[in-house]
Motif scaffolding. Structure first.
Motif, PDB file in Angstrom:
ATOM      1  N   PRO A  32     -46.022  -5.766  20.871  1.00 45.98           N
ATOM      2  CA  PRO A  32     -45.694  -7.121  21.341  1.00 45.98           C
ATOM      3  C   PRO A  32     -44.193  -7.394  21.319  1.00 45.98           C
ATOM      4  N   GLU A  33     -43.766  -8.198  22.264  1.00 47.06           N
ATOM      5  CA  GLU A  33     -42.380  -8.679  22.276  1.00 47.06           C
ATOM      6  C   GLU A  33     -42.364  -9.998  21.509  1.00 47.06           C
ATOM      7  N   PHE A  34     -42.222  -9.912  20.201  1.00 44.76           N
ATOM      8  CA  PHE A  34     -42.356 -11.078  19.332  1.00 44.76           C
ATOM      9  C   PHE A  34     -41.334 -12.176  19.591  1.00 44.76           C
ATOM     10  N   PHE A  35     -40.228 -11.840  20.238  1.00 43.15           N
ATOM     11  CA  PHE A  35     -39.187 -12.846  20.479  1.00 43.15           C
ATOM     12  C   PHE A  35     -39.242 -13.396  21.902  1.00 43.15           C
ATOM     13  N   LYS A  36     -40.352 -13.142  22.606  1.00 48.12           N
ATOM     14  CA  LYS A  36     -40.528 -13.633  23.969  1.00 48.12           C
ATOM     15  C   LYS A  36     -41.930 -14.242  24.083  1.00 48.12           C
ATOM     16  N   ASN A  37     -42.014 -15.483  24.491  1.00 45.18           N
ATOM     17  CA  ASN A  37     -43.274 -16.183  24.702  1.00 45.18           C
ATOM     18  C   ASN A  37     -44.152 -16.287  23.449  1.00 45.18           C
ATOM     19  N   PHE A  38     -43.541 -16.340  22.288  1.00 45.72           N
ATOM     20  CA  PHE A  38     -44.257 -16.612  21.049  1.00 45.72           C
ATOM     21  C   PHE A  38     -43.770 -17.949  20.502  1.00 45.72           C
ATOM     22  N   LEU A  39     -44.693 -18.774  20.051  1.00 46.14           N
ATOM     23  CA  LEU A  39     -44.293 -20.031  19.409  1.00 46.14           C
ATOM     24  C   LEU A  39     -43.590 -19.737  18.097  1.00 46.14           C
ATOM     25  N   CYS A  40     -44.107 -18.743  17.386  1.00 50.78           N
ATOM     26  CA  CYS A  40     -43.468 -18.282  16.158  1.00 50.78           C
ATOM     27  C   CYS A  40     -44.006 -16.891  15.848  1.00 50.78           C
ATOM     28  N   ALA A  41     -43.263 -16.157  15.057  1.00 47.59           N
ATOM     29  CA  ALA A  41     -43.697 -14.841  14.586  1.00 47.59           C
ATOM     30  C   ALA A  41     -43.360 -14.772  13.108  1.00 47.59           C
ATOM     31  N   PHE A  42     -44.204 -14.080  12.354  1.00 45.87           N
ATOM     32  CA  PHE A  42     -44.061 -14.101  10.898  1.00 45.87           C
ATOM     33  C   PHE A  42     -44.420 -12.748  10.299  1.00 45.87           C
ATOM     34  N   VAL A  43     -44.002 -12.569   9.062  1.00 42.15           N
ATOM     35  CA  VAL A  43     -44.276 -11.362   8.284  1.00 42.15           C
ATOM     36  C   VAL A  43     -44.898 -11.794   6.966  1.00 42.15           C
ATOM     37  N   THR A  58     -47.796 -17.970  23.308  1.00 46.38           N
ATOM     38  CA  THR A  58     -48.203 -18.925  24.324  1.00 46.38           C
ATOM     39  C   THR A  58     -48.942 -18.144  25.404  1.00 46.38           C
ATOM     40  N   ILE A  59     -49.910 -18.770  26.019  1.00 44.39           N
ATOM     41  CA  ILE A  59     -50.634 -18.087  27.085  1.00 44.39           C
ATOM     42  C   ILE A  59     -50.705 -18.982  28.305  1.00 44.39           C
ATOM     43  N   ALA A  60     -50.796 -18.329  29.441  1.00 42.91           N
ATOM     44  CA  ALA A  60     -51.048 -19.041  30.689  1.00 42.91           C
ATOM     45  C   ALA A  60     -52.550 -18.942  30.933  1.00 42.91           C
ATOM     46  N   GLY A  91     -45.891 -15.431  36.407  1.00 37.70           N
ATOM     47  CA  GLY A  91     -44.825 -14.442  36.279  1.00 37.70           C
ATOM     48  C   GLY A  91     -43.444 -15.062  36.400  1.00 37.70           C
ATOM     49  N   LYS A  92     -43.302 -16.047  37.279  1.00 35.97           N
ATOM     50  CA  LYS A  92     -42.027 -16.754  37.429  1.00 35.97           C
ATOM     51  C   LYS A  92     -41.613 -17.465  36.144  1.00 35.97           C
ATOM     52  N   PHE A  93     -42.602 -17.839  35.323  1.00 34.79           N
ATOM     53  CA  PHE A  93     -42.314 -18.518  34.066  1.00 34.79           C
ATOM     54  C   PHE A  93     -42.279 -17.554  32.881  1.00 34.79           C
ATOM     55  N   GLY A  94     -42.287 -16.243  33.154  1.00 35.94           N
ATOM     56  CA  GLY A  94     -42.115 -15.249  32.107  1.00 35.94           C
ATOM     57  C   GLY A  94     -43.398 -14.793  31.437  1.00 35.94           C
ATOM     58  N   TYR A  95     -44.548 -15.161  31.974  1.00 41.97           N
ATOM     59  CA  TYR A  95     -45.812 -14.720  31.389  1.00 41.97           C
ATOM     60  C   TYR A  95     -46.250 -13.417  32.040  1.00 41.97           C
ATOM     61  N   ASP A  96     -46.662 -12.454  31.210  1.00 42.07           N
ATOM     62  CA  ASP A  96     -47.133 -11.196  31.764  1.00 42.07           C
ATOM     63  C   ASP A  96     -48.648 -11.056  31.697  1.00 42.07           C
TER      64      ASP A  96
END
Length: 107
Positions: A32-43, A58-60, A91-96
């Motif tokens: 996962p690209e944790f710094f893209k399209n995530f509300l937060c990421a944690f350890v 976040t999801i579309a 895709g235009k909004f960065g969702y894959d």
């Protein structure tokens, strides 16, 4: 039970997480690209070691209302047009990924 701490995922965690992903999850999902399209990421850590890491992505989601009085041909054509358009826009909004929860089993 050993105490665990939770903290924000930092860029320096990525190398360890990639190693864990390669070892345990490489055949299940892409890293996962944790710094893209995530509300937060944690350890979650125990004794300074990562036990688990993740995040809330976040999801579309596509929602459609279809006129079932029309022919199957028209509805099928409309579905493909709606999917193509939705994939383009998301895709235009960065969702894959694009999610749809289908409730009508034949579809």
């Amino acid at each position: 039970m050993t105490p665990q701490t939770i903290r924000a995922l930092e860029r320096f965690d990525i190398e360890v997480l990639k190693e864990l992903h390669e070892k345990f999850y490489k055949n299940e999902f892409d890293f996962p690209e944790f710094f893209k399209n995530f509300l937060c990421a944690f350890v979650v850590e125990e004794n300074g070691k990562i036990v688990t890491a993740g995040g809330i992505r976040t999801i579309a989601e596509l929602v459609l209302i279809t006129n079932k009085d029309l022919s199957v041909r028209a509805r099928r054509q409309s579905l493909f047009k709606a999917l193509d358009t939705s994939l383009y826009i998301s895709g235009k909004f960065g969702y894959d990924h694009l999610h749809a929860f289908v409730q009508d089993e034949p579809w």
